[in-house]
Motif scaffolding. Sequence first.
Motif, short mmCIF file in Angstrom:
data_model
loop_
_atom_site.label_atom_id
_atom_site.label_comp_id
_atom_site.label_asym_id
_atom_site.label_seq_id
_atom_site.Cartn_x
_atom_site.Cartn_y
_atom_site.Cartn_z
N ASN A 1 24.95 0.93 55.68
CA ASN A 1 24.45 -0.16 55.09
C ASN A 1 24.27 -1.38 55.87
O ASN A 1 23.69 -2.10 55.60
N ARG B 1 27.30 -1.53 48.64
CA ARG B 1 27.06 -2.60 49.45
C ARG B 1 28.06 -3.76 48.91
O ARG B 1 28.63 -4.55 49.61
N ALA B 2 27.99 -3.89 47.43
CA ALA B 2 28.78 -4.93 46.86
C ALA B 2 30.10 -4.67 47.37
O ALA B 2 31.02 -5.64 47.41
N GLU C 1 23.45 -0.43 46.13
CA GLU C 1 23.76 -1.55 45.63
C GLU C 1 25.21 -1.75 45.38
O GLU C 1 25.71 -2.77 45.70
N GLU C 2 25.93 -0.98 44.87
CA GLU C 2 27.26 -0.87 44.18
C GLU C 2 28.06 -0.52 45.49
O GLU C 2 29.05 -1.22 45.82
N GLN D 1 25.95 -14.17 51.55
CA GLN D 1 26.32 -14.25 50.29
C GLN D 1 26.93 -15.52 50.05
O GLN D 1 26.71 -16.41 48.97
N ALA E 1 19.41 4.02 43.86
CA ALA E 1 19.34 2.36 44.37
C ALA E 1 20.59 1.68 43.79
O ALA E 1 21.03 0.81 44.49
N GLN E 2 20.84 2.13 42.66
CA GLN E 2 22.10 1.29 41.99
C GLN E 2 23.44 1.74 42.72
O GLN E 2 24.19 0.99 43.00
#
Length: 197
Positions: free
Chosen positions: A52, A14-15, A11-12, A66, A7-8
């Motif tokens: 993503n 995607r960021a 998220e990384e 965002q 999950a991290q």
Amino acid sequence: MIARTRAQMVEETRAKLIQAARKAFASRGYAASSMDDLTAEAGLTRGALYHNFGDKKGLLQAVIDQIDAEMLARMRVVQEKAETPWLGLMAESLAYIEMALEPEIQRIMLLDGPAVLGDPAKWPNQTACLRRIEKTVQALIDEGTLKQVDAKAATWLLNGAVLNAALWIAAADDPKTVFSKAADAFQHMASGLLAER
């Protein structure tokens, strides 16, 4: 533990993609930003972008979400500092209009966003914003600050005026002059809702 790590990582990824896209969309614009450039900038593959966000349009939506969240946070700060709920509503409206002077917001939120994603009033994040403003407007009507008008109608008209002022500023040759005119006219127009004292 493994699920959390995955999950991290998601998220990384995607960021990184959102950050690269935000930078590219702000400097080059949506149309001139290629998916290959975006993924190379993020150090990722096209597959990561598709996985993503579905496509470049989905990535634009994520960037807009965002920026919109950041704008809302800024507007809330201004609104909370105001002495009354009415002044708070005016302060946050004017803050939104003024944000149209910022190049990143102009390009992504007000020029490319509507061109690619359609009417901003129909974007998912706008629904929550409209509900919150309508509650404020209804409370102002109930306490006698505003005239007895339909709260939903007043909300949509105020929101439309704010959004169109921002769009006008973003498209203008001289945004600062247009901002001054728009802010002044908006305040005069909105004050027409005030109950006679």
